[in-house]
Design a protein around this motif. Sequence first.
Motif, mmCIF file in Angstrom:
data_model
loop_
_atom_site.group_PDB
_atom_site.id
_atom_site.type_symbol
_atom_site.label_atom_id
_atom_site.label_comp_id
_atom_site.label_asym_id
_atom_site.label_seq_id
_atom_site.Cartn_x
_atom_site.Cartn_y
_atom_site.Cartn_z
ATOM 1 N N ALA A 218 3.177 -4.770 24.754
ATOM 2 C CA ALA A 218 4.475 -5.551 25.244
ATOM 3 C C ALA A 218 4.776 -6.672 24.588
ATOM 4 O O ALA A 218 5.945 -6.764 24.339
ATOM 5 N N ARG B 198 7.513 1.038 27.662
ATOM 6 C CA ARG B 198 7.460 -0.433 27.705
ATOM 7 C C ARG B 198 6.925 -0.785 29.228
ATOM 8 O O ARG B 198 7.500 -1.857 29.927
ATOM 9 N N PRO C 68 3.286 -1.772 30.504
ATOM 10 C CA PRO C 68 2.064 -2.210 30.275
ATOM 11 C C PRO C 68 1.191 -1.912 31.158
ATOM 12 O O PRO C 68 -0.110 -1.267 31.277
#
Length: 807
Positions: free
Chosen positions: A314, A281, A283
Amino acid sequence: MAPRHQKGGDGGEVDLEGDIEAPLLSSGSSFFQDAAHEDGEGDEEQRRRRRRFLLAGCSQSNTTSQVALVGADVCPIESLDYELIENDVFKQDWRARGRAHILRYVAIKWALCFLVGALAAAAGFVANLGVENVAGAKFVVTSNLMLAGRYGSAFAVFLVSNFGLTMFAAVLTVYVSPAAAGSGIPEVKAYLNGVDAPNIFSLKTLLVKLVGCIAAVSSSLHVGKAGPLVHTGACIASILGQGGSSKYHMTCKWLRYFKNDRDRRDLVTCGAGAGIAAAFRAPVGGVLFALETVSSWWRSALLWRAFFTTAMVAVVLRALIDFCKSDRCGLFGKGGLIMFDVTSDYITYHLVDLPPVITLGVFGGILGSFYNFFLDKVLRLYNLINEKGKTYKLLLAAVVTICTSCCLFGLPWIASCKPCPSDTEEACPSIGRSGNFKKFQCAMNEYNDLASLFFNTNDDTIRNLYSAGTDDEFHISSILVFFVASYFLGIFSYGLALPSGLFVPVILTGAAYGRLVGMLIGFQSTLDHGLFAVLGSAALLGGSMRMTVSLCVVILELTNNLLMLPLVMLVLLISKTVADAFNADVYDLLVKLKGFPYLEGHVEPYMRQLSVSDVVTGPLQTFSGIEKVGHIVHVLRTTGHNGFPVVDEPPFLHSPVLYGLILRAHLLVLLRNKDFFQNCTASAQDASKHFSPDDFAKRGSGKHDRIEEIEFSAEEMEMFVDLHPFTNTSPYTVVETMSLAKAHVLFRQVGLRHLLVLPKSSERAPVVGILTRHDFMPQHILGLHPFLFKTRWKKVRFGKSALSNLF
């Protein structure tokens, strides 16, 4: 007459008399044949000889051949065509395109980036959710049996479930898609460097990678999801960028815009970044990972698209995680994807904290380089076992998973029970759930700290080690045992014939290493042991993978704490600098071990001593502008060339003139359509009326036409074909006196497949050879010029210290 060069399957020159691989040619079938001839060029014994040569060591690495280790199998490879083929058909097609075509092309590129991001996020979410539910159910059943005092039954359930999951992943990989084995990052890195191999991005590989990754990680092997998710993202991007498929009746006209390697390369780059973004998670870290680690060519337009792709990751992940908050994702699934609330909201550090942090970085670099060294040796051993057949691959996976299960279940018994802390908000002991306090064999109100590390998913163990305010929850002996076991289990678990990643095992081992350093010298510092664990992960990642900017951002996004930035930067810089003194990063080692002809970003010093003419050897195959069909068929059947210079000769001109370069794939299109004529004269017909740009569009990755599939009559073999309309009239060229170092820079930075070598004198033939990536490989060059081994560059490069010689 120009010297004639024997070309490899990619057009790369091979000196059959002086090359280091010449002994392999004694079987009578060329070792350097093109991928199209792989299926019929030798028996099983010859394939085994090739594999043994690939695994013989760095000094004999097969980086100049046309085969490489992909997954657990030897596969044919060739280069990608990033250069635009500017022939008459191409020019007419572009002149016919208006503003609407250009806008549609741009819109489709952004739409594909959106789809890649959304699907990569979904893949990451499914992988994480699958591991949480499968592994969670396994640990709860085992814990319940132990709670009832049935330790033998608990071990049997633990061992059998791990064995079943591992064998399921291994069988799926071995029998369905061998290219799905390993992390896949070396394959993605090689592809983005310009090397193509069949099936590395196929639909089967994608499905096996995702399902096999869930099973392998759930089996308690020390493997991770990050590497497979990078490969998964690249597979999704490649499949979407195939430009349609006649097999599945997806032949819309707008899909043909992406039937070229250049657009596929950009999309695969975005997919690789999306994979890291989905795994952690992170980006921004995903974009930087694609830029720093896997990509060989970058530009600002690609940066925007990669950032857009990871942003979609995301957004989609956030929506999927919110969906799981209503308990609709299984008994254990949270969908959280390793988001660690590591330390308190405010972190303070002072000058006194620098010596422990510097020590952490120095030893992290040493441990990381040793990790790469041991991993390289273990992988060579595994490959020697795997080459014996599919049964041995499964047997190896079975032995490793049984040993791992015994280790994970047996080692916690040597740890003593500790009383539950009175000030914790978490349930102690944690029964039927994940947590820091595993009961294992202890009494109520007690917990086994070593079981809390071993008897958990990798993600939960990392959370435990990263947690703030837990300085007294782990005994130093437990951390030491876990660190040593995790260090070697990660090495022995990677390389099995199943999807497996290195990121999470290294993060986990580094977290234990950081905790250990914090316990040993942390009394001299004000830092929390949880923060030491984060810095330990950074140190071992920097020492093993040698990434700096991307790793720094991934760790900051992973821990959601920007205040650690200076300390993470310091640790990464130190660990990378120390490790670089010993060996290469782990992915470079894997690329070389697999035999990919990877073009490095730097130029070897000895290349400045050579000119391009020093590596051009053997006979060169050329065609006339108007060529006889029989001669073309003969050349295509007897060589593996992928590019042929087209030379106009008398009587059409007063002297030979280089007209351009024509590709094997385009010649096969001409021969398949049989647009021949009787006389040796230039055709007055418009080529665009007989051929469309779709006919010359690049097929999917690893898919190639074969000259053996086309049949010709005796009359057709005596006819002629005009090559002028289909020849690239603007190929890249260099003069034969140019230094090899300059040619290397041009070849890599432009992303070429063929580089024509022109003579210095106009009295000679118009072209003297073709350079391809194989001509820039050190093994090929040093095989032609062994005296370079004795030059000073080797001593400077490899004679750094006595310790570096160990590697």
